[in-house]
Design an enzyme around this catalytic site. Structure first.
Site, PDB file in Angstrom:
ATOM      1  N   SER A  67       4.276  12.758   1.857  1.00 50.70           N
ATOM      2  CA  SER A  67       4.774  12.906   3.286  1.00 50.70           C
ATOM      3  C   SER A  67       5.015  11.849   3.858  1.00 50.70           C
ATOM      4  O   SER A  67       5.804  12.013   4.931  1.00 50.70           O
ATOM      5  CB  SER A  67       3.482  13.743   3.912  1.00 50.70           C
ATOM      6  OG  SER A  67       3.717  15.103   4.606  1.00 50.70           O
ATOM      7  N   LYS A  70       8.497  11.283   4.804  1.00 41.85           N
ATOM      8  CA  LYS A  70       9.191  11.859   5.862  1.00 41.85           C
ATOM      9  C   LYS A  70       9.624  10.968   6.940  1.00 41.85           C
ATOM     10  O   LYS A  70      10.781  11.208   7.744  1.00 41.85           O
ATOM     11  CB  LYS A  70       8.354  12.913   6.466  1.00 41.85           C
ATOM     12  CG  LYS A  70       7.969  14.116   5.591  1.00 41.85           C
ATOM     13  CD  LYS A  70       6.742  14.966   6.156  1.00 41.85           C
ATOM     14  CE  LYS A  70       6.576  16.096   4.979  1.00 41.85           C
ATOM     15  NZ  LYS A  70       5.267  16.977   5.351  1.00 41.85           N
ATOM     16  N   TYR A 192      14.227  17.174  -1.007  1.00 36.40           N
ATOM     17  CA  TYR A 192      12.752  16.844  -0.319  1.00 36.40           C
ATOM     18  C   TYR A 192      11.751  16.565  -1.472  1.00 36.40           C
ATOM     19  O   TYR A 192      10.914  15.335  -1.238  1.00 36.40           O
ATOM     20  CB  TYR A 192      12.329  18.347   0.219  1.00 36.40           C
ATOM     21  CG  TYR A 192      10.969  18.049   0.739  1.00 36.40           C
ATOM     22  CD1 TYR A 192      10.812  17.222   1.892  1.00 36.40           C
ATOM     23  CD2 TYR A 192       9.991  18.994   0.450  1.00 36.40           C
ATOM     24  CE1 TYR A 192       9.120  17.383   2.298  1.00 36.40           C
ATOM     25  CE2 TYR A 192       8.804  18.862   0.616  1.00 36.40           C
ATOM     26  CZ  TYR A 192       8.260  18.134   1.644  1.00 36.40           C
ATOM     27  OH  TYR A 192       7.037  18.004   2.069  1.00 36.40           O
ATOM     28  N   TYR A 244      -1.173  15.097  10.217  1.00 34.47           N
ATOM     29  CA  TYR A 244      -1.528  16.539  10.087  1.00 34.47           C
ATOM     30  C   TYR A 244      -2.418  16.990  11.154  1.00 34.47           C
ATOM     31  O   TYR A 244      -2.418  16.882  12.318  1.00 34.47           O
ATOM     32  CB  TYR A 244      -2.706  16.571   8.829  1.00 34.47           C
ATOM     33  CG  TYR A 244      -1.870  16.249   7.467  1.00 34.47           C
ATOM     34  CD1 TYR A 244      -0.604  16.606   7.198  1.00 34.47           C
ATOM     35  CD2 TYR A 244      -2.368  15.294   6.705  1.00 34.47           C
ATOM     36  CE1 TYR A 244       0.117  15.918   6.080  1.00 34.47           C
ATOM     37  CE2 TYR A 244      -1.800  14.842   5.443  1.00 34.47           C
ATOM     38  CZ  TYR A 244      -0.528  15.439   5.024  1.00 34.47           C
ATOM     39  OH  TYR A 244      -0.195  14.985   3.974  1.00 34.47           O
ATOM     40  N   VAL A 262      -0.162  13.466   0.906  1.00 28.15           N
ATOM     41  CA  VAL A 262      -1.368  13.989   0.193  1.00 28.15           C
ATOM     42  C   VAL A 262      -1.418  13.290  -1.254  1.00 28.15           C
ATOM     43  O   VAL A 262      -2.340  13.505  -1.971  1.00 28.15           O
ATOM     44  CB  VAL A 262      -1.220  15.633  -0.405  1.00 28.15           C
ATOM     45  CG1 VAL A 262      -1.226  16.287   0.863  1.00 28.15           C
ATOM     46  CG2 VAL A 262       0.200  15.534  -0.883  1.00 28.15           C
TER      47      VAL A 262
END
Ligand code: GLU
Length: 308
Positions: A67, A70, A192, A244, A262
């Protein structure tokens, strides 16, 4: 000016104190390739704006960026689109798990923010639509930021995510049904998953994001990576949504813009000072690395790094 004398010793001490927490977490297993990572590993690195790097543990060992990718995708998309991006994705905390579908349906296919999965898939659509070879462009961007030409996407992790990415596919098709995805969904998902599968070390990660601590300018090369306004915006989003569904607690305890993945890494931006990257695979129930959380919290406390 924050203290950096004896920083290596402090990092070693914090890492050793945090290692017993391995047993309180669980390695992510919903992506089978990640489940194979040995749990008892940890590292921390601090890169400072004056070009120094301090580290402890396995700080040169690669892990899966997941993540945290991102952030890089978002900066690339902001450099391509102006404020129209913020009509397709918002900037509010979601208060939901990172891969939740329900909110997206309620809110007509507009993701709450660019660092939950739906938002990052939307950003991937922008990249696929604006670059002829978006996967290569992403790796080139990371290579430029780290100065490391060998940064790559781990094929095993990439294929594992492609094969087990049904929930992300559901998010993408739902957004497409609302007209908020322009390219073909399989192509968007490939981008992605490919960016999530980037392999990187703590030292490389800490260096790569120095521009966010320096108003958009990468201090090592003096290159403008994004505008001052966009560096501010990315940090604002990371402060409210980067950890998160534990982002509020992280702001409460630590007080720094941060992003978790993660793969077990957490990166925290310390404006006008530098970047902290910590990694250890076992995750708490929110998806945040237990050891990395502890190391960053204690480092911020010891050095008085909170922005608040
Ligand atoms: N590739 C992962 C997924 O989409 C990233 C999740 C994360 O690190 O939060 O599920």
């Amino acid at each position: 000016m924050k203290q950096t004398a004896n920083l290596t010793g402090l990092l070693q001490r914090l890492l050793e104190h945090s290692r017993p927490l391995y047993s309180q977490g669980k390695v992510a297993d919903y992506i089978p390739a990640l489940a194979q990572v040995a749990p008892q590993q940890a590292a921390v690195a601090v890169a400072t704006l004056d070009g120094k790097i301090f580290s402890a543990g396995a700080a040169q060992q690669n892990f899966s960026l997941q993540s945290i990718s991102k952030i890089f995708g978002l900066v690339m998309a902001m450099n391509r689109l102006s404020d129209e991006l913020w009509q397709r994705v918002h900037m509010e905390p979601s208060g939901q798990p990172f891969n939740s579908i329900v909110q997206l349906e309620w809110e007509q296919g507009i993701p709450r923010n660019p660092v939950i999965n739906a938002g990052a898939i939307l950003v991937a659509d922008v990249l696929v639509s604006h670059y002829s070879a978006s996967k290569t462009a992403f790796l080139t961007f990371l290579r430029r930021l780290t100065g490391v030409e060998t940064i790559y996407a781990d094929q095993q992790v990439y294929l594992s995510e492609l094969e087990h990415g049904n929930r992300n596919a559901a998010l993408a098709y739902l957004m497409k049904s609302f007209g908020n995805i322009e390219a073909e969904v399989p192509q968007v998902l490939e981008h992605y998953f490919h960016q999530c599968a980037t392999a990187i070390s703590c030292e490389q990660l800490a260096r790569s994001l120095l521009f966010l601590a320096n108003r958009g300018v990468q201090p090592l090369s003096n290159e403008i990576i994004c505008s001052r306004r966009d560096a501010h915006r990315v940090n604002a989003i990371l402060s409210t949504s980067g950890m998160y569904d534990q982002s509020g607690e992280f702001a409460f305890k630590v007080g720094l813009p941060a992003k978790s993945g993660v793969g077990g890494a957490i990166v925290a931006i310390v404006p006008q000072f530098g970047v902290i990257a910590a990694w250890s695979p076992p995750l708490n129930p929110y998806g945040n690395s237990v050891v990395a959380m502890q190391v960053i919290s204690q480092l911020a406390e010891e050095l008085g790094l909170s922005l608040f």
